[in-house]
Each structure stands twice: as C-alpha cells, then as structure tokens.
Design an enzyme around this catalytic site. Structure first.
Site, PDB file in Angstrom:
ATOM      1  N   ARG A  45       0.847  -1.193   0.000  1.00 36.34           N
ATOM      2  CA  ARG A  45       0.000   0.000   0.000  1.00 36.34           C
ATOM      3  C   ARG A  45       0.883   1.244   0.000  1.00 36.34           C
ATOM      4  O   ARG A  45       1.020   1.935   1.018  1.00 36.34           O
ATOM      5  CB  ARG A  45      -0.914  -0.011   1.234  1.00 36.34           C
ATOM      6  CG  ARG A  45      -1.851  -1.205   1.285  1.00 36.34           C
ATOM      7  CD  ARG A  45      -2.616  -1.222   2.589  1.00 36.34           C
ATOM      8  NE  ARG A  45      -3.515  -2.373   2.660  1.00 36.34           N
ATOM      9  CZ  ARG A  45      -4.270  -2.679   3.720  1.00 36.34           C
ATOM     10  NH1 ARG A  45      -4.221  -1.906   4.791  1.00 36.34           N
ATOM     11  NH2 ARG A  45      -5.050  -3.731   3.708  1.00 36.34           N
ATOM     12  N   ASP A  47       2.377   4.911  -0.303  1.00 36.69           N
ATOM     13  CA  ASP A  47       1.806   6.199   0.081  1.00 36.69           C
ATOM     14  C   ASP A  47       1.657   7.143  -1.109  1.00 36.69           C
ATOM     15  O   ASP A  47       2.205   6.904  -2.180  1.00 36.69           O
ATOM     16  CB  ASP A  47       2.711   6.885   1.115  1.00 36.69           C
ATOM     17  CG  ASP A  47       2.652   6.219   2.469  1.00 36.69           C
ATOM     18  OD1 ASP A  47       1.683   5.492   2.730  1.00 36.69           O
ATOM     19  OD2 ASP A  47       3.583   6.431   3.263  1.00 36.69           O
ATOM     20  N   ARG A 192      11.181   5.185   4.536  1.00 38.71           N
ATOM     21  CA  ARG A 192      11.364   6.641   4.514  1.00 38.71           C
ATOM     22  C   ARG A 192      12.032   7.135   5.799  1.00 38.71           C
ATOM     23  O   ARG A 192      12.816   8.090   5.775  1.00 38.71           O
ATOM     24  CB  ARG A 192      10.028   7.332   4.287  1.00 38.71           C
ATOM     25  CG  ARG A 192       9.486   7.154   2.872  1.00 38.71           C
ATOM     26  CD  ARG A 192       8.063   7.685   2.743  1.00 38.71           C
ATOM     27  NE  ARG A 192       7.977   9.080   3.128  1.00 38.71           N
ATOM     28  CZ  ARG A 192       6.815   9.703   3.360  1.00 38.71           C
ATOM     29  NH1 ARG A 192       5.665   9.045   3.267  1.00 38.71           N
ATOM     30  NH2 ARG A 192       6.810  10.981   3.696  1.00 38.71           N
TER      31      ARG A 192
END
Length: 239
Positions: A45, A47, A192
C-alpha cells in the site's frame, strides 16, 4: 500483474474516499474490460507520491481474456503514468499481499546546491553533500532480524514489529545517492524513516549509531526526520 506507476498524481496505491488512487484507476479500467466489478489486491500500500517499478497485484475474473494479454488490453486504456508491465494466470491460492516473501525498495537523493528540474518527482533534494560511506556504515546496523518498533510511523497499529533486513546498500553516481533496502517486510513509513536518518547521518546532522540505538531503545526520537515520499520506489516483490 506487475504494475509500474509514477505516484506523483495519486493518493497512493489504496483506494480512497476523497482522492484518486492507483488501485481505483486500475479497478475501473478492469471493469471496462471485463464487465465485472473487479477487486484488485496489491502487494504494497504505497503512500501518496511514492512510485513503483514492480508493484504486484492480483484479481479474480470470469473473463476469457488470456492472462498474458491483460497487460496489452489495460495499457491501451490506462493513463500514461500507470503501466502493467506483465500479466499471467496465477494459481487459485496465490495472493499478491499474503504470499510475499520480501520486498525491495529504492530511495534516491540528489545532493547538489540546486534541486534538479527533471528529477524533481523521483529524487529528494539535499543541499548538503552526503557522505555515502558514512551512510553505508550506518546502514549496516539494519542487517539481521530486529524489532523495528522505533521505525513505524505514529498511528501504526501493527502488532508485530519484528522484521528481517538482508540488504541495505548505499551508492553514489555523481550527485545521485541511492539506497537499496531488501527485507521480509516493512512497517508503515519504515523505509522513509531509514532514508531520512541516513541522510541526517550523511550530512552530519546526526551522530553515527542512530539506527543501532533506535533498534535497541525502540524510541522514534532517536531517528531522523521521515524522508519525502517522492524519493521512494517499490522495485520488486519477492514470492
């Protein structure tokens, strides 16, 4: 299916109520092709703003279109920033998300006095020169099986935060600094957060040892700022 997309104009992979997502575009296109209300299951999923070269997805259909032909039919209808690079029939017990054995992600930095014009959607800009050797030494702490609780974004509800990382590599080509991370799985925003911490260590904002300390303490405050979404690309999903 293997799906490639530029995530710049989308609210991530997963269908949203108030924004356009990659999953929605693909499902609506599949419905046009098959006449069925297709539900598409993605491996990751991603971002908003995150890209993919190797997102994996599956769906069930009664369509008589051969599996290997779906990519051609879909690409004739999809917008230019989404492409299905391969498609094939899968076994009934295959699941794009739950059958995964691991994933490979790439994060790109551009360390130059000025941000690039052509790579603005794929590279995070750093005005500071990044020490890639220092970043690599820092990244070595990721290798192995650890509790990565400190690397989950706030609001994450996952119960098990133990993951195995088997590759964390930092390389340079000109002003481009590239991070490749491979592992059994990743927490929400984990790559990230890793990238942002490595950037801060590479620029001298953080002292070396931040990743190792965060793994030991489980404290998000020991890590750097989360790096921007647009520097991240899902490269491959392993089965």
């Amino acid at each position: 299916m293997i799906v490639e997309y530029d995530g710049t104009n989308y609210a991530g992979w997963q269908r949203q109520k108030n924004a356009l997502a990659v999953q929605q575009v693909l499902e609506e296109t599949l419905e046009k092709l098959t006449g069925e209300a297709v539900v598409l299951h993605g491996a990751s999923r991603t971002d908003a703003g995150v890209h993919a070269l190797g997102q994996s997805a599956h769906f069930d259909t009664q369509s008589r279109i051969p599996g290997e032909k779906f990519c051609y039919a879909l690409n004739a209808l999809l917008p230019h920033d989404i492409r299905v690079t391969a498609s094939e029939d899968a076994s009934p017990d295959f699941h794009a998300r739950f059958s995964t054995k691991g994933k490979r992600y790439r994060y790109l930095f551009w360390d130059a006095p000025h941000a690039g014009a052509l790579n603005r959607n794929t590279h995070a800009h750093s005005i500071y020169r990044l020490d890639e050797k220092r970043m690599q030494a820092e990244a070595d702490a990721l290798i192995g099986t650890h509790d990565f609780a400190a690397f989950a974004a706030s609001g994450s509800v996952v119960k098990d935060t133990v993951r195995t990382i088997w590759k964390a590599e930092v390389t340079r080509s000109g002003h481009e600094v590239m991070l490749i991370v491979e592992g059994s799985g990743f927490l929400y925003n984990m790559v990230r957060i890793i990238a942002g911490t490595l950037r801060d260590v590479g620029s001298g904002k953080l002292e070396p040892g931040a990743l190792k300390k965060a793994i030991e303490t489980g404290d998000r405050l020991d890590l750097g700022v989360t790096a921007p979404a647009h520097g991240l690309t899902l490269m491959e999903v392993f089965y």
